[in-house]
Design an enzyme around this catalytic site. Structure first.
Site, mmCIF file in Angstrom:
data_model
loop_
_atom_site.group_PDB
_atom_site.id
_atom_site.type_symbol
_atom_site.label_atom_id
_atom_site.label_comp_id
_atom_site.label_asym_id
_atom_site.label_seq_id
_atom_site.Cartn_x
_atom_site.Cartn_y
_atom_site.Cartn_z
ATOM 1 N N SER A 239 0.879 -1.239 0.003
ATOM 2 C CA SER A 239 -0.008 -0.089 -0.021
ATOM 3 C C SER A 239 0.806 1.204 0.148
ATOM 4 C CB SER A 239 -1.015 -0.098 1.140
ATOM 5 O OG SER A 239 -0.185 -0.400 2.436
ATOM 6 N N HIS A 269 -2.007 -8.765 1.955
ATOM 7 C CA HIS A 269 -1.483 -7.596 2.571
ATOM 8 C C HIS A 269 -2.804 -7.213 3.734
ATOM 9 C CE1 HIS A 269 0.278 -3.840 3.283
ATOM 10 N NE2 HIS A 269 -0.263 -3.092 2.291
ATOM 11 N N HIS A 316 5.530 -12.670 7.290
ATOM 12 C CA HIS A 316 5.805 -11.271 7.118
ATOM 13 C C HIS A 316 6.949 -11.185 6.282
ATOM 14 C CE1 HIS A 316 6.389 -7.021 7.309
ATOM 15 N NE2 HIS A 316 5.223 -6.971 7.711
ATOM 16 N N ARG A 325 3.101 -4.856 16.570
ATOM 17 C CA ARG A 325 1.671 -4.305 16.509
ATOM 18 C C ARG A 325 0.641 -5.322 16.894
ATOM 19 N NH1 ARG A 325 1.898 -2.917 10.256
ATOM 20 N NH2 ARG A 325 2.471 -5.077 10.402
ATOM 21 N N ASP A 371 -2.232 -8.675 11.616
ATOM 22 C CA ASP A 371 -3.568 -8.929 11.272
ATOM 23 C C ASP A 371 -4.127 -10.033 12.020
ATOM 24 O OD1 ASP A 371 -4.124 -6.800 9.334
ATOM 25 O OD2 ASP A 371 -2.313 -8.122 7.976
HETATM 26 N N1 HAX Z 1 0.887 -19.568 5.633
HETATM 27 C C1 HAX Z 1 1.703 -20.690 4.929
HETATM 28 N N2 HAX Z 1 2.756 -20.225 4.056
HETATM 29 C C2 HAX Z 1 3.265 -19.201 4.180
HETATM 30 C C3 HAX Z 1 2.898 -18.215 5.122
HETATM 31 C C4 HAX Z 1 1.823 -18.632 5.892
HETATM 32 N N3 HAX Z 1 1.217 -17.732 6.893
HETATM 33 N N4 HAX Z 1 3.833 -17.177 5.203
HETATM 34 C C5 HAX Z 1 4.576 -17.719 4.002
HETATM 35 N N5 HAX Z 1 4.287 -18.829 3.592
HETATM 36 C C6 HAX Z 1 5.087 -19.451 2.376
HETATM 37 C C7 HAX Z 1 4.935 -18.533 1.260
HETATM 38 O O1 HAX Z 1 3.702 -18.674 0.881
HETATM 39 C C8 HAX Z 1 5.884 -19.080 0.494
HETATM 40 O O2 HAX Z 1 5.620 -20.178 -0.004
HETATM 41 P P1 HAX Z 1 6.084 -20.581 -1.750
HETATM 42 O O3 HAX Z 1 7.617 -20.812 -1.573
HETATM 43 O O4 HAX Z 1 5.277 -21.846 -1.998
HETATM 44 O O5 HAX Z 1 5.667 -19.335 -2.371
HETATM 45 C C9 HAX Z 1 7.008 -19.482 1.558
HETATM 46 O O6 HAX Z 1 6.357 -19.548 2.826
HETATM 47 C C10 HAX Z 1 8.069 -18.429 1.770
HETATM 48 O O7 HAX Z 1 7.198 -17.103 1.940
HETATM 49 P P2 HAX Z 1 8.272 -15.955 2.982
HETATM 50 O O8 HAX Z 1 9.559 -15.747 2.303
HETATM 51 O O9 HAX Z 1 8.449 -16.509 4.263
HETATM 52 O O10 HAX Z 1 7.017 -14.913 2.927
HETATM 53 P P3 HAX Z 1 6.979 -14.075 1.874
HETATM 54 O O11 HAX Z 1 7.872 -12.685 2.167
HETATM 55 O O12 HAX Z 1 7.066 -14.462 0.415
HETATM 56 O O13 HAX Z 1 5.482 -13.629 2.081
HETATM 57 C C11 HAX Z 1 3.499 -12.936 3.350
HETATM 58 C C12 HAX Z 1 4.881 -12.513 2.996
HETATM 59 C C13 HAX Z 1 3.076 -11.773 4.425
HETATM 60 C C14 HAX Z 1 2.790 -12.642 1.777
HETATM 61 C C15 HAX Z 1 3.179 -14.257 3.709
HETATM 62 O O14 HAX Z 1 3.892 -14.547 4.966
HETATM 63 C C16 HAX Z 1 1.758 -14.564 3.980
HETATM 64 O O15 HAX Z 1 1.130 -14.939 2.997
HETATM 65 N N6 HAX Z 1 1.057 -14.649 5.020
HETATM 66 C C17 HAX Z 1 -0.167 -14.915 5.134
HETATM 67 C C18 HAX Z 1 -1.020 -13.629 4.711
HETATM 68 C C19 HAX Z 1 -0.758 -12.389 5.842
HETATM 69 O O16 HAX Z 1 -1.028 -12.429 7.050
HETATM 70 N N7 HAX Z 1 -0.652 -11.142 5.140
HETATM 71 C C20 HAX Z 1 -0.724 -10.047 5.870
HETATM 72 C C21 HAX Z 1 1.018 -9.582 6.232
HETATM 73 C C22 HAX Z 1 1.174 -8.319 6.908
HETATM 74 C C23 HAX Z 1 0.503 -7.220 6.345
HETATM 75 O O17 HAX Z 1 1.089 -6.890 5.296
HETATM 76 N N8 HAX Z 1 -0.439 -6.749 6.791
HETATM 77 O O18 HAX Z 1 -1.289 -5.992 5.956
#
Ligand code: HAX
Length: 435
Positions: A239, A269, A316, A325, A371
């Site tokens: 964002s 996000h 994250h 947070r 979140d």
């Molecule tokens: N559940 C399952 N798998 C997860 C995970 C979770 N909560 N978090 C990461 N992973 C997976 C990723 O999908 C990725 O899998 P692939 O290799 O198959 O693509 C792997 O672990 C490596 O990911 P990472 O390097 O640890 O994390 P990223 O930087 O790629 O992604 C995310 C960060 C926040 C997008 C990710 O942790 C996620 O999808 N979390 C769940 C959704 C979430 O809570 N989002 C909010 C984040 C905070 C925010 O921005 N708030 O607004």
């Protein structure tokens, strides 16, 4: 000119020569290198954005203007009887790095009140949308619809670059001041039979929002806390980055923030706060009234992972520890709703999920983010329509991103335009062991 605007100008004049000097004298100093996995993998950790408003350390979490969350809450002025500072004083702090005096906080409160009236056509736009439109579409549309109010767009052709910050600041304040009424309208229109509660001009940002939502105290303090916690997470998150990117084309604050909101609405996000409640509610449904146990939480988490989905609220892109947070909101719950069943369940998930995610072995960070906890508090105070939760995040995020794009204009940050390469180029460099 308000004292906030005068102070901002002083700070701009201090910082401009430093930025100019960095560009002129040290522009070619190397600060980072880029690897193929960063290029394909979402530009993680590439250092190519600048902001002085907040910094995210992977271990410690967010600092706003150098202060962590407890220090920020402790330092800023509060209204009599309030547990949390006002959004207005936090905005002053984010823009200038200075703690406002109570008089300065009062002045910005009055300034915001003078800007808060939302044009009637915005509500017409919202009413024209189908009732089942997602509330984030409503928020983003309302912001975009107001673009014709932009003072930056109106002044652009007659202005010198050094002056861009001034109408950008005006737009930022105008837009931010209007968000409580817009967000509360969306809620009451969509979920409360359109029974709108008029704004009370004597109230501060957080309290007026609570009032217009129709939720009694201490929801005013919940709102202040929530908006401040969600305001800023340095510049690389979707964002903030989107808002900055769009603003870099000299698009005004309305275009830029509306775009940022569209990024916030993604499930990886900001929409994760909706997803968390959705996950919990479907888990509870499956329990069919039975008490949750750590064993069946574990099973449900594995079911989610095995079906190829992420555990919302966990992981994250930068953090490698429990998000402060999350902790700040958990402490609020411990104080105000320690026996709430949803809070207890979220705590149970916190005891189980990091182990499950670690065992699965994919995520770099098995700990909860902001979140995972935020919906519990909203639910407790009666805001159970969880597809609305990202709107709350959006109102908070506005504080940080609007302050940031004001500084973008003040420091003359350039049009953003990274370079792309082809897969064949990457393959060639991979074979050669580098470019
Ligand atoms: N559940 C399952 N798998 C997860 C995970 C979770 N909560 N978090 C990461 N992973 C997976 C990723 O999908 C990725 O899998 P692939 O290799 O198959 O693509 C792997 O672990 C490596 O990911 P990472 O390097 O640890 O994390 P990223 O930087 O790629 O992604 C995310 C960060 C926040 C997008 C990710 O942790 C996620 O999808 N979390 C769940 C959704 C979430 O809570 N989002 C909010 C984040 C905070 C925010 O921005 N708030 O607004």
């Amino acid at each position: 000119m308000t004292r906030l605007k005068a102070r901002l100008l002083e700070k701009i004049q201090e910082l401009r020569p430093r930025t100019a000097n960095l560009l002129k004298e040290h522009g070619k100093v190397v600060i980072d290198e880029v690897t193929i996995d960063q290029c394909i993998g979402g530009a993680r950790d590439i250092k190519c954005l600048v902001t002085d408003l907040s910094y995210l350390d992977s271990q410690e979490g967010i600092r706003f203007r150098g202060k962590n969350i407890p220090e920020t809450f402790a330092a800023l002025p509060k209204l009599p009887g309030a547990e949390y500072p006002t959004v207005e004083s936090f905005f002053f702090f984010m823009l200038t790095g200075d703690i406002p005096t109570p008089e300065e906080a009062e002045e910005i409160h009055q300034d915001f009140r003078s800007r808060a009236k939302v044009p009637a056509y915005v509500f017409d736009v919202l009413r024209a949308l189908p009732k089942d439109t997602h509330p984030m579409v409503m928020l983003s549309s309302a912001v975009l619809a107001m673009q014709k109010e932009s003072k930056f767009a109106a002044a652009y052709h007659g202005m010198k670059k050094n002056d861009y910050w001034d109408p950008m600041y005006e737009d930022a304040c105008d837009l931010l001041a209007k968000l409580p009424e817009i967000a509360a309208f969306i809620y009451r229109y969509k979920y409360k039979n359109g029974e709108i509660i008029a704004s009370d001009p004597t109230l501060d940002f957080g309290a007026d929002f609570a009032h217009m939502m129709g939720i009694p105290k201490p929801y005013d303090d919940v709102s202040r806390m929530y908006f401040i916690l969600h305001s800023d997470h340095e510049s690389g998150n979707v964002s903030a980055h989107t808002t900055h990117l769009v603003a870099s084309a000299l698009s005004d604050a309305y275009y830029s923030f509306s775009a940022g909101l569209n990024g916030l609405a993604g499930p990886l996000h900001g929409l994760a706060n909706q997803e968390v409640l959705d996950w919990i509610k479907s888990f509870q449904k499956k329990l069919n009234g039975a008490e949750p146990t750590e064993e069946n939480v574990k099973q449900a988490l594995w079911d989610t992972l095995n079906s190829g989905h992420v555990i919302p609220g966990y992981g994250h892109a930068v953090l490698r520890k429990t998000d402060p947070r999350y902790t700040a909101q958990m402490e609020f719950c411990q104080k105000h709703l320690p026996n709430d069943p949803l809070f207890k369940l979220v705590n149970m998930i916190y005891r189980v999920a990091p182990g499950v995610l670690t065992e699965q072995g994919k995520t770099k960070n098995p700990w909860p983010n902001v979140d995972a906890q935020s919906g519990v508090i909203q639910w407790y105070y009666g805001l159970t329509e969880y597809d609305y939760y990202t709107v709350l995040f959006g109102v908070g995020r506005a504080i940080g991103v609007l302050a940031n794009i004001t500084w973008d204009r003040a420091l003359g940050y350039a049009l953003e335009r990274p370079k792309s390469v082809t897969t064949a180029m990457l393959e060639e460099w991979a074979t050669k062991g580098g470019r």
